[in-house]
Design a protein around this motif. Structure first.
Motif, PDB file in Angstrom:
ATOM      1  N   VAL A  11      34.066  28.392  27.404  1.00  0.00           N
ATOM      2  CA  VAL A  11      34.917  27.639  26.470  1.00  0.00           C
ATOM      3  C   VAL A  11      34.639  26.659  25.505  1.00  0.00           C
ATOM      4  CG1 VAL A  11      36.965  26.248  26.836  1.00  0.00           C
ATOM      5  CG2 VAL A  11      36.510  27.683  28.370  1.00  0.00           C
ATOM      6  N   ALA A  17      37.362  22.497  19.757  1.00  0.00           N
ATOM      7  CA  ALA A  17      38.595  23.094  20.000  1.00  0.00           C
ATOM      8  C   ALA A  17      39.684  22.490  19.372  1.00  0.00           C
ATOM      9  CB  ALA A  17      38.822  23.370  21.215  1.00  0.00           C
ATOM     10  N   TRP A  22      43.170  28.512  16.438  1.00  0.00           N
ATOM     11  CA  TRP A  22      42.734  29.605  16.951  1.00  0.00           C
ATOM     12  C   TRP A  22      43.737  30.907  16.597  1.00  0.00           C
ATOM     13  CZ3 TRP A  22      37.876  30.739  19.296  1.00  0.00           C
ATOM     14  CH2 TRP A  22      37.107  29.737  19.708  1.00  0.00           C
ATOM     15  N   ALA A  39      41.789  32.248  26.837  1.00  0.00           N
ATOM     16  CA  ALA A  39      41.885  31.065  25.782  1.00  0.00           C
ATOM     17  C   ALA A  39      43.009  30.133  26.087  1.00  0.00           C
ATOM     18  CB  ALA A  39      42.277  31.702  24.480  1.00  0.00           C
ATOM     19  N   LEU A  44      42.831  26.261  24.285  1.00  0.00           N
ATOM     20  CA  LEU A  44      42.572  26.347  22.862  1.00  0.00           C
ATOM     21  C   LEU A  44      44.118  26.348  22.216  1.00  0.00           C
ATOM     22  CD1 LEU A  44      39.549  28.924  22.829  1.00  0.00           C
ATOM     23  CD2 LEU A  44      39.679  26.298  22.950  1.00  0.00           C
ATOM     24  N   THR A 126      40.043  34.752  19.378  1.00  0.00           N
ATOM     25  CA  THR A 126      39.554  35.456  20.399  1.00  0.00           C
ATOM     26  C   THR A 126      39.324  37.272  20.430  1.00  0.00           C
ATOM     27  OG1 THR A 126      41.641  36.039  21.294  1.00  0.00           O
ATOM     28  CG2 THR A 126      40.898  33.710  21.597  1.00  0.00           C
TER      29      THR A 126
END
Length: 256
Positions: A11, A17, A22, A39, A44, A126
């Protein structure tokens, strides 16, 4: 991932983050769905899902039933960006590497646009890669060009442990395409449960079938999971040519 690639299943640090939004590379299949789920579990800020709709076979992307990603996104509650194959250029590519690079261009353009729109810019993407160096090296290089991180929680993990983790979490997974010796028509529409996984382990020993279908042996759709508010309900017919087949979805909707 190894340290020198910049891709990791760890992570990202909390400060990193928080430095942007994201984006989840998302097909609706089990691997990209698991990357998204992990995620979200990690906290995130996944602000968008991005689905690429390939034309025909693809070296880079999950192909069947990507149009159902919009239903999955609605159930998950994260806006979806759909990338069309207008400029893949695959028909002009003589080698698979050239095709993969051509297929990546519209995705990179879409992510670049998102980076200028999302609060704080694009922090990372991701990815659901398990063992494919071909796909992962290109995603890494793209992320580097975009100055973004890659979160790949499936990378080089044990396939059986990953399958068990998905089922333990409550994923409901339907097999929507098969293309390997040993996977016949009854596998189409089958739920990927523990019995199916045990059979896939046997096929791995006898025919080399990857337990998670990483070699393209089969493709899946996640119809329900803990990250989804409503399940996807399917009606379909099977199309089988004697060696490979797919589900032809005749109706799909969100259930209660």
């Amino acid at each position: 991932m190894t340290e020198d690639t910049g891709t990791t299943d760890d992570v990202p640090a909390a400060d990193a983050a928080g430095d942007g939004s994201w984006v989840s590379l998302f097909s609706g299949g089990k691997d990209s769905s698991w990357a998204l789920y992990r995620a979200l579990e990690a906290g995130l800020d996944v602000s968008r899902l991005v689905t690429v709709h390939p034309e025909g076979d693809s070296y880079m992307y999950h192909v069947p039933a990507t149009r159902l990603a919009s239903l999955a996104a609605e159930s998950i509650g994260i806006p979806l960006v759909e990338v069309e194959p207008d400029d893949f250029g695959a028909e002009d590519a003589e080698e698979s590497g050239a095709q993969g690079d051509a297929e990546l261009r519209p995705l990179e353009a879409a992510l670049g646009e998102l980076g200028s729109e999302l609060p704080g810019g694009l922090a990372g993407v991701t990815a659901g890669a398990v063992e494919s160096e071909y796909q992962t090296s290109r995603i890494e290089a793209m992320a580097d060009r975009l100055d973004a991180e890659v979160f790949a929680p499936l990378w080089q993990e044990d396939p059986r442990e990953l399958a068990d983790a998905m089922l333990d979490a409550g994923f409901e997974i339907t097999i929507i395409r098969v293309a390997a010796y040993g996977l016949d028509e009854p596998w189409l529409g089958r739920t990927l449960d523990r019995e199916a996984i045990a059979e896939l382990e046997e096929l791995h020993e006898s025919h080399g079938v990857h337990i998670l279908g990483e070699g393209g042996e089969f493709e899946t759709l996640v119809t329900d999971g803990p990250h989804m508010d409503r399940p996807i309900e399917l009606e379909y017919e099977t199309e089988w040519d004697g060696t490979r087949g797919t589900l032809r979805i005749t109706d799909a909707r969100l259930g209660e």
